[in-house]
Motif scaffolding. Structure first.
Motif, PDB file in Angstrom:
ATOM      1  N   PRO A   6     -24.673 -24.796 -60.876  1.00 43.32           N
ATOM      2  CA  PRO A   6     -23.992 -26.166 -61.339  1.00 43.32           C
ATOM      3  C   PRO A   6     -22.434 -26.284 -61.070  1.00 43.32           C
ATOM      4  O   PRO A   6     -21.828 -25.445 -60.970  1.00 43.32           O
ATOM      5  CB  PRO A   6     -24.293 -25.507 -62.756  1.00 43.32           C
ATOM      6  N   PRO A   7     -22.299 -27.905 -60.548  1.00 41.06           N
ATOM      7  CA  PRO A   7     -20.984 -27.913 -59.875  1.00 41.06           C
ATOM      8  C   PRO A   7     -19.937 -27.851 -60.658  1.00 41.06           C
ATOM      9  O   PRO A   7     -18.736 -27.284 -60.379  1.00 41.06           O
ATOM     10  CB  PRO A   7     -21.215 -29.196 -59.257  1.00 41.06           C
ATOM     11  N   PHE A   8     -19.908 -28.376 -61.966  1.00 43.73           N
ATOM     12  CA  PHE A   8     -18.709 -28.396 -63.054  1.00 43.73           C
ATOM     13  C   PHE A   8     -18.634 -27.110 -63.501  1.00 43.73           C
ATOM     14  O   PHE A   8     -17.685 -26.823 -64.029  1.00 43.73           O
ATOM     15  CB  PHE A   8     -19.081 -29.252 -64.065  1.00 43.73           C
ATOM     16  N   SER A   9     -19.909 -26.217 -63.674  1.00 43.65           N
ATOM     17  CA  SER A   9     -19.540 -24.540 -64.165  1.00 43.65           C
ATOM     18  C   SER A   9     -18.673 -23.989 -62.919  1.00 43.65           C
ATOM     19  O   SER A   9     -17.744 -23.193 -63.173  1.00 43.65           O
ATOM     20  CB  SER A   9     -20.871 -24.001 -64.125  1.00 43.65           C
ATOM     21  N   ILE A  10     -18.864 -24.320 -61.716  1.00 41.42           N
ATOM     22  CA  ILE A  10     -18.214 -23.626 -60.550  1.00 41.42           C
ATOM     23  C   ILE A  10     -16.572 -24.077 -60.776  1.00 41.42           C
ATOM     24  O   ILE A  10     -15.424 -23.373 -60.876  1.00 41.42           O
ATOM     25  CB  ILE A  10     -18.438 -24.084 -59.383  1.00 41.42           C
ATOM     26  N   ALA A  11     -16.337 -25.335 -61.025  1.00 42.02           N
ATOM     27  CA  ALA A  11     -15.076 -26.063 -61.227  1.00 42.02           C
ATOM     28  C   ALA A  11     -14.314 -25.296 -62.280  1.00 42.02           C
ATOM     29  O   ALA A  11     -13.089 -24.838 -62.468  1.00 42.02           O
ATOM     30  CB  ALA A  11     -15.075 -27.521 -61.420  1.00 42.02           C
ATOM     31  N   PHE A  12     -15.089 -25.151 -63.647  1.00 39.01           N
ATOM     32  CA  PHE A  12     -14.471 -24.788 -64.729  1.00 39.01           C
ATOM     33  C   PHE A  12     -14.182 -23.281 -64.690  1.00 39.01           C
ATOM     34  O   PHE A  12     -12.991 -22.873 -64.876  1.00 39.01           O
ATOM     35  CB  PHE A  12     -15.519 -24.682 -65.994  1.00 39.01           C
ATOM     36  N   PHE A  13     -14.994 -22.245 -63.840  1.00 38.16           N
ATOM     37  CA  PHE A  13     -14.578 -20.929 -63.696  1.00 38.16           C
ATOM     38  C   PHE A  13     -13.356 -20.692 -62.628  1.00 38.16           C
ATOM     39  O   PHE A  13     -12.742 -19.949 -62.914  1.00 38.16           O
ATOM     40  CB  PHE A  13     -15.955 -19.952 -63.458  1.00 38.16           C
ATOM     41  N   ARG A  14     -13.419 -21.500 -61.712  1.00 36.15           N
ATOM     42  CA  ARG A  14     -12.578 -21.467 -60.668  1.00 36.15           C
ATOM     43  C   ARG A  14     -11.368 -21.799 -61.115  1.00 36.15           C
ATOM     44  O   ARG A  14     -10.211 -20.920 -61.095  1.00 36.15           O
ATOM     45  CB  ARG A  14     -12.739 -22.693 -59.744  1.00 36.15           C
ATOM     46  N   TRP A  15     -11.008 -22.841 -61.755  1.00 34.73           N
ATOM     47  CA  TRP A  15      -9.747 -22.977 -62.593  1.00 34.73           C
ATOM     48  C   TRP A  15      -9.412 -22.311 -63.806  1.00 34.73           C
ATOM     49  O   TRP A  15      -7.900 -22.010 -63.754  1.00 34.73           O
ATOM     50  CB  TRP A  15      -9.620 -24.638 -62.939  1.00 34.73           C
ATOM     51  N   SER A  16     -10.379 -21.929 -64.376  1.00 35.39           N
ATOM     52  CA  SER A  16      -9.833 -20.787 -65.580  1.00 35.39           C
ATOM     53  C   SER A  16      -9.448 -19.402 -64.752  1.00 35.39           C
ATOM     54  O   SER A  16      -8.528 -18.921 -65.183  1.00 35.39           O
ATOM     55  CB  SER A  16     -11.202 -20.509 -66.271  1.00 35.39           C
ATOM     56  N   ILE A  17      -9.829 -18.950 -63.641  1.00 37.43           N
ATOM     57  CA  ILE A  17      -9.551 -17.806 -62.972  1.00 37.43           C
ATOM     58  C   ILE A  17      -8.163 -18.203 -62.511  1.00 37.43           C
ATOM     59  O   ILE A  17      -7.103 -17.402 -62.742  1.00 37.43           O
ATOM     60  CB  ILE A  17     -10.645 -17.463 -61.925  1.00 37.43           C
ATOM     61  N   VAL A  18      -7.807 -19.188 -61.883  1.00 38.73           N
ATOM     62  CA  VAL A  18      -6.699 -19.574 -61.290  1.00 38.73           C
ATOM     63  C   VAL A  18      -5.538 -19.666 -62.703  1.00 38.73           C
ATOM     64  O   VAL A  18      -4.735 -19.056 -62.307  1.00 38.73           O
ATOM     65  CB  VAL A  18      -6.611 -20.863 -60.643  1.00 38.73           C
TER      66      VAL A  18
ATOM     67  N   SER B 175       8.698 -23.218 -61.696  1.00 37.49           N
ATOM     68  CA  SER B 175       8.203 -22.785 -60.287  1.00 37.49           C
ATOM     69  C   SER B 175       6.853 -23.766 -59.971  1.00 37.49           C
ATOM     70  O   SER B 175       6.193 -23.995 -60.913  1.00 37.49           O
ATOM     71  CB  SER B 175       8.033 -21.183 -60.242  1.00 37.49           C
ATOM     72  N   PHE B 176       6.758 -23.738 -58.639  1.00 40.30           N
ATOM     73  CA  PHE B 176       5.767 -24.346 -58.192  1.00 40.30           C
ATOM     74  C   PHE B 176       4.436 -23.699 -58.730  1.00 40.30           C
ATOM     75  O   PHE B 176       3.189 -24.254 -59.283  1.00 40.30           O
ATOM     76  CB  PHE B 176       5.506 -24.282 -56.557  1.00 40.30           C
ATOM     77  N   LEU B 177       4.301 -22.328 -58.626  1.00 40.47           N
ATOM     78  CA  LEU B 177       3.171 -21.497 -59.131  1.00 40.47           C
ATOM     79  C   LEU B 177       3.219 -21.581 -60.711  1.00 40.47           C
ATOM     80  O   LEU B 177       1.850 -21.753 -61.158  1.00 40.47           O
ATOM     81  CB  LEU B 177       3.252 -20.085 -58.620  1.00 40.47           C
ATOM     82  N   ALA B 178       3.934 -21.809 -61.312  1.00 41.44           N
ATOM     83  CA  ALA B 178       3.885 -21.954 -62.996  1.00 41.44           C
ATOM     84  C   ALA B 178       3.154 -23.536 -63.420  1.00 41.44           C
ATOM     85  O   ALA B 178       2.452 -23.651 -64.156  1.00 41.44           O
ATOM     86  CB  ALA B 178       5.193 -21.768 -63.677  1.00 41.44           C
ATOM     87  N   ARG B 179       3.632 -24.413 -62.407  1.00 39.14           N
ATOM     88  CA  ARG B 179       2.991 -25.482 -62.383  1.00 39.14           C
ATOM     89  C   ARG B 179       1.654 -25.689 -62.191  1.00 39.14           C
ATOM     90  O   ARG B 179       0.586 -26.158 -62.705  1.00 39.14           O
ATOM     91  CB  ARG B 179       3.735 -26.585 -61.728  1.00 39.14           C
ATOM     92  N   ILE B 180       1.089 -25.022 -60.993  1.00 36.94           N
ATOM     93  CA  ILE B 180      -0.247 -24.971 -60.653  1.00 36.94           C
ATOM     94  C   ILE B 180      -1.092 -24.179 -61.905  1.00 36.94           C
ATOM     95  O   ILE B 180      -2.051 -24.481 -62.222  1.00 36.94           O
ATOM     96  CB  ILE B 180      -0.195 -24.035 -59.197  1.00 36.94           C
ATOM     97  N   GLY B 181      -0.583 -23.147 -62.453  1.00 35.64           N
ATOM     98  CA  GLY B 181      -0.963 -22.567 -63.393  1.00 35.64           C
ATOM     99  C   GLY B 181      -1.607 -23.530 -64.757  1.00 35.64           C
ATOM    100  O   GLY B 181      -2.472 -23.544 -65.299  1.00 35.64           O
ATOM    101  N   LEU B 182      -0.495 -24.303 -65.057  1.00 37.62           N
ATOM    102  CA  LEU B 182      -0.800 -25.345 -65.948  1.00 37.62           C
ATOM    103  C   LEU B 182      -1.574 -26.464 -65.601  1.00 37.62           C
ATOM    104  O   LEU B 182      -2.377 -26.778 -66.571  1.00 37.62           O
ATOM    105  CB  LEU B 182       0.731 -26.017 -66.381  1.00 37.62           C
ATOM    106  N   PHE B 183      -1.597 -26.779 -64.219  1.00 37.58           N
ATOM    107  CA  PHE B 183      -2.728 -27.892 -63.931  1.00 37.58           C
ATOM    108  C   PHE B 183      -3.994 -27.232 -63.839  1.00 37.58           C
ATOM    109  O   PHE B 183      -4.851 -28.093 -64.239  1.00 37.58           O
ATOM    110  CB  PHE B 183      -2.049 -28.347 -62.602  1.00 37.58           C
ATOM    111  N   ALA B 184      -4.095 -26.010 -63.479  1.00 36.55           N
ATOM    112  CA  ALA B 184      -5.266 -25.461 -63.511  1.00 36.55           C
ATOM    113  C   ALA B 184      -6.088 -25.564 -64.859  1.00 36.55           C
ATOM    114  O   ALA B 184      -7.145 -25.574 -65.066  1.00 36.55           O
ATOM    115  CB  ALA B 184      -5.276 -24.187 -62.775  1.00 36.55           C
ATOM    116  N   ALA B 185      -5.135 -24.962 -65.829  1.00 34.60           N
ATOM    117  CA  ALA B 185      -5.550 -24.902 -67.119  1.00 34.60           C
ATOM    118  C   ALA B 185      -6.098 -25.961 -67.731  1.00 34.60           C
ATOM    119  O   ALA B 185      -7.204 -26.498 -68.274  1.00 34.60           O
ATOM    120  CB  ALA B 185      -4.397 -24.562 -68.197  1.00 34.60           C
ATOM    121  N   ALA B 186      -5.171 -27.314 -67.256  1.00 35.74           N
ATOM    122  CA  ALA B 186      -5.710 -28.594 -67.609  1.00 35.74           C
ATOM    123  C   ALA B 186      -6.889 -29.170 -67.087  1.00 35.74           C
ATOM    124  O   ALA B 186      -8.026 -29.737 -67.787  1.00 35.74           O
ATOM    125  CB  ALA B 186      -4.676 -29.600 -67.308  1.00 35.74           C
TER     126      ALA B 186
END
Length: 307
Positions: A43-55, A190-201
């Protein structure tokens, strides 16, 4: 003795940099190879959810540290962070995996690589940046290449279009919007902190769709293969790609952006042949040459050139 050693050190630095950019480009486009390789089976959105959750979880320590060091840095930034996560992680998440069902990984890479052109056009339209004559020519050439790829060389309007190509266009526009926003929100961390926040969103936006998929087809969402897909998506085009990009950017500067951009479609073509058995067609070669050549003109135009 000092000069040869300096020259050798500089060459080693350049070679290591190019190898690093190649690794980053490979990690980035591996997401498109994944989208094509598992098309319709996970399932595509399941991949997206778990991907960004891991990030998000992987970068949580960075976010916590940033919040402790600058507790007021993100005050009033949450709407912007949510929008950046929606554009860059949600729009460029599930829809890309859906696109892989009906379009090739090479198409995905070439279409996604057009985002800098959209960023430049938006910057010009809003008065943030002027456009030189060479850039205008480059845009026309790049867009002609994109049109050739998307229509597959068919003259009739809509004949060569696929749903996957349209979704890739949507994702590309989302990524362009994200690119415009990513350095304008959360600037205090930092850049990585922003990525973490964007990934959570992005994970939160993907969650309702993932829940729906899991409810409808739990047998597809919870398998050993699906778990490996989630892990790969989170680690390789996720944590590794963003982390390595941030490190290389700090070592080599803005040139990393252009190198990753130009290497991406080429690496995608090679990986498509190796792992998917999808060799580029003559349309891909001509359209890709036009798109990349046009982007080169746009991004390498000299400041102050006659317009």
């Amino acid at each position: 003795m000092g000069e040869p050693q300096t020259a050798t050190g500089a060459r080693t630095h350049e070679v290591l940099g190019l190898f690093g950019f190649l690794l980053v480009a490979t990690a980035q486009v591996s997401n498109m190879i994944l989208a094509r390789g598992v098309a319709g089976s996970v399932p595509p959105f399941s991949i997206a959810f778990f991907r960004w959750s891991i990030v998000a979880l992987g970068l949580l320590p960075v976010v916590v540290m940033a919040r402790r060091e600058k507790p007021a840095a993100l005050r009033g930034q949450w709407p912007g962070i949510a929008l950046a996560g929606f554009l860059g992680m949600f729009i460029c998440g599930g829809p890309v995996y859906v696109a892989g069902i009906t379009t090739s990984a090479i198409n995905l890479a070439l279409i996604m690589a057009l985002s800098p052109i959209v960023v430049l056009l938006f910057s010009f339209a809003t008065g943030r940046e002027s456009i030189a004559r060479r850039q205008i020519i480059g845009m026309a050439v790049a867009l002609a290449g994109a049109l050739l790829i998307i229509t597959k060389g068919q003259a009739s309007v809509g004949t060569g279009l696929s749903t996957g190509d349209l979704l890739a266009l949507l994702a590309m526009l989302g990524w362009a919007g994200y690119t415009l926003m990513q350095n304008r929100v959360g600037q205090g961390v930092s850049f990585l902190a922003r990525i973490g926040l964007f990934a959570a969103a992005g994970a939160l936006f993907s969650l309702p769709f993932a829940v729906h998929e899991i409810w409808q087809t739990p047998s597809a969402a919870f398998t050993g293969r699906a778990a490996l897909v989630y892990l790969f998506a989170g680690l390789v085009p996720g944590l590794f790609a963003y982390g390595a990009y941030a490190w290389l950017g700090g070592r080599f500067g803005a040139v990393s952006t252009s190198l990753s951009l130009y290497l991406g479609p080429i690496v995608s073509a090679v990986l498509s042949i190796l792992f998917l058995g999808e060799a580029p067609t003559i349309i891909h070669l001509i359209g890709g040459a036009l798109s990349l050549g046009g982007m080169y003109l746009c991004l390498r135009s000299k400041p102050g050139e006659a317009r």
